[in-house]
Enzyme design. Structure first.
Site, PDB file in Angstrom:
ATOM      1  N   LYS A  78       0.852  -1.203   0.000  1.00 22.04           N
ATOM      2  CA  LYS A  78       0.000   0.000   0.000  1.00 22.04           C
ATOM      3  C   LYS A  78       0.879   1.240   0.000  1.00 22.04           C
ATOM      4  O   LYS A  78       1.888   1.288   0.724  1.00 22.04           O
ATOM      5  CB  LYS A  78      -0.896  -0.035   1.247  1.00 22.04           C
ATOM      6  CG  LYS A  78      -1.885   1.108   1.364  1.00 22.04           C
ATOM      7  CD  LYS A  78      -2.711   0.968   2.648  1.00 22.04           C
ATOM      8  CE  LYS A  78      -3.823   1.990   2.738  1.00 22.04           C
ATOM      9  NZ  LYS A  78      -4.644   1.834   3.956  1.00 22.04           N
ATOM     10  N   SER A 153      -9.696   1.833   3.262  1.00 25.48           N
ATOM     11  CA  SER A 153      -8.866   2.624   2.373  1.00 25.48           C
ATOM     12  C   SER A 153      -7.838   1.804   1.599  1.00 25.48           C
ATOM     13  O   SER A 153      -7.293   2.286   0.625  1.00 25.48           O
ATOM     14  CB  SER A 153      -8.129   3.690   3.179  1.00 25.48           C
ATOM     15  OG  SER A 153      -7.213   3.069   4.071  1.00 25.48           O
ATOM     16  N   SER A 177      -9.666  -0.533   7.413  1.00 26.86           N
ATOM     17  CA  SER A 177      -9.174  -0.417   6.041  1.00 26.86           C
ATOM     18  C   SER A 177      -8.483  -1.632   5.453  1.00 26.86           C
ATOM     19  O   SER A 177      -8.184  -1.637   4.260  1.00 26.86           O
ATOM     20  CB  SER A 177      -8.232   0.774   5.942  1.00 26.86           C
ATOM     21  OG  SER A 177      -8.993   1.927   5.810  1.00 26.86           O
TER      22      SER A 177
END
Ligand code: GLN
Length: 499
Positions: A78, A153, A177
């Site tokens: 990420k 997210s 997330s």
């Protein structure tokens, strides 16, 4: 060898035994990303040194060097975690040209274990969001149906993993997330106990809640990656000194074909979640099917009460926004972050200078959080909002600690519905925040949590089941997860366009 079907340890073994090289595996996934990611937008940047790094691993293996448990295995990260010499944006214009001079501890440990980084995945700006629609780099799409959100997210990571753009990926979870996008995309997502994994080098959102964890195609892969990234780090004073259990080994001990016995295991169901969550029919059916499967394997289902969880969303949004307003103060265009173009700096007043830098650099959701957080922390309101939220957080944590005296693992839905359409909720922040009703308590109480794929909706969208365990009891959660995984038809199913 079908790289879309095997797990991480199988690939690592195949590379070690020279059945396939790391370069071949890396090129395979890079080609897949290159061909298919236009449909998903799951990556922000690709590591153009990936093949070179894979070659280094292959060379070491040829020399007979003993490498780590992920030697040669290609993965993604990420874009919230610092990667040395590889752009790290946090999904924001603010950091659109930030190239970190160092690796976050998580990335350093993965590299140490031999993993090859394919690239950095898309995310909500500064990890603030539940749908991956707040990214400066555009929304991420769900591989099961590209009209739908991937969740947020860590939407880029979950979408990339569902499409098999690598063997595993790392997300971060402040209020859901990792688990929520994993559920929306039909992959396994695990948020470790707070303090299990170092936050050093991870762009800070809300420091008392943030944890990084794996998103993978199987429970075994999640266990293996968790083992690699866990453990005390002298660069993060909040990491625990506890030794890290051999998670993947523990999992092997309960063979999946053996109809894993969940005998003597008590699975708690939170009474308050079931009455007020407004679960849709498909999610409810999936959740009940998971409980039935666990019962068949010998588990006992018990009801527990955690009434403070009804306040989790307001508590979370006060605490997360407060910490964010403080953490994001550093992006002022002087020390860090985007600098607006000024013709002549000498005549500019300081507040105008900051507000232009920050006004241009941050998107509207991030600005909203900074405003809420600054307000909640300001004198006169601090006691009424921030302090009160912290007090209630303590009560919530105590209730969880008590609940885990009555059960080993708590099961719940991850979200009230499967993925929703892109554009459907983004204009209504409160509606979006309510999406986090089942996930935020876990972070507030510092507990480990995970999402395991267990069903599909009528529209063929994945639905996960959430498991939570006591502090540092990840192995219990993994055990139930792997039993569920072995007893559902959705395990290993790929979205049809990505077969
Ligand atoms: N949806 C939550 C938020 O916007 C959680 C995000 C996260 O876990 N990073 O804050």
């Amino acid at each position: 060898m079908d790289l879309l079907k095997i797990n991480i340890s199988e690939l690592a073994n195949a590379i070690k035994n020279k059945k396939i090289s790391s370069v071949e595996a890396t090129e395979f996934f890079l080609k897949r990303i290159n061909t298919h990611d236009k449909k998903l937008n799951s990556f922000i940047s690709i590591n153009d040194k990936a093949v070179e790094q894979a070659k280094l691993i292959d060379d070491k293996i040829s020399k007979g060097e003993n490498l780590g448990s992920m030697a040669g295995v290609p993965i993604s990260i990420k874009d919230m975690l610092c990667t040395k010499n590889l752009k790290t944006t946090a999904g924001s214009k603010m950091l659109s040209n930030f190239i970190p001079p160092y690796d976050s501890t998580v990335v350093a440990r993965l590299k140490q274990a031999g993993a090859v980084i394919l690239g950095k995945t898309n995310l909500d700006e500064f990890a603030m969001g539940s749908s991956n629609e707040t990214s400066f780099y555009g929304p991420v799409k769900n591989p099961w149906n590209t009209a739908y959100v991937a969740g947020g997210s860590s939407g880029g990571s979950a979408s990339a993993q569902a499409a098999r753009f690598g063997m595993g990926t790392i997300g971060t979870d402040t209020g859901g997330s990792i688990r929520q996008p994993a559920s929306f995309c039909g992959v396994v997502g695990l948020k470790p106990t707070y303090g299990r994994v170092s936050r050093y080098g991870i762009v800070a959102y809300a420091s008392s809640l943030d944890q990084a964890g794996p998103i993978t195609n199987s429970v075994a892969d999640a266990a293996l990656m968790l083992e690699v990234i866990s453990g005390h780090d002298q660069n993060d004073g909040t990491t625990s000194q506890r030794s890290v259990p051999n998670f993947s080994h523990l999992l092997n001990a309960c063979d999946s074909k053996n109809l894993q016995s969940l005998k003597n295991l008590k699975i708690g169901v939170i009474k308050e979640y079931m009455k007020g969550g407004g679960l849709c029919e498909d999610t409810n059916a999936t959740f009940n099917a998971a409980l039935d499967a666990a019962k068949k394997l010998g588990a006992e289902i018990v009801e527990v009460s955690i009434d403070m969880s009804e306040h989790a969303v307001p508590m979370y949004y006060l605490i997360a926004a407060s910490e964010a307003s403080s953490n994001l103060a550093r992006y002022d265009g002087v020390r860090f972050g985007h600098r607006a173009s000024f013709e002549n700096l000498s005549g500019i007043e300081l507040d105008k200078f900051y507000s232009r830098n920050r006004g241009e650099g941050f998107g509207s959701e991030v600005q909203r959080r900074i405003m809420i957080g600054t307000y909640a922390l300001s004198s006169g309101y601090y006691d009424a909002y921030y302090n009160k939220a912290c007090q209630v957080r303590r009560l919530l944590t105590n209730q969880f600690i008590n609940a885990f005296k009555q059960c080993d693992v708590i099961a719940s839905p991850v979200t009230a519905t499967p993925a929703f359409k892109i554009g459907e909720r983004i204009s209504d922040p409160l509606k979006m925040y309510l999406n986090d009703i089942f996930t935020t308590s876990t972070n507030l109480a510092g507990l480990p949590g995970m999402s395991v794929p267990f069903g599909l909706s009528k529209d063929k969208l994945p639905i996960g089941v959430q498991l939570t365990a006591g502090h540092f009891a990840e192995e219990k959660m993994l055990k139930v997860a792997s039993a569920l995984e072995a007893n559902t038809t959705v395990t290993g199913v790929l979205p049809h366009d990505f077969n």
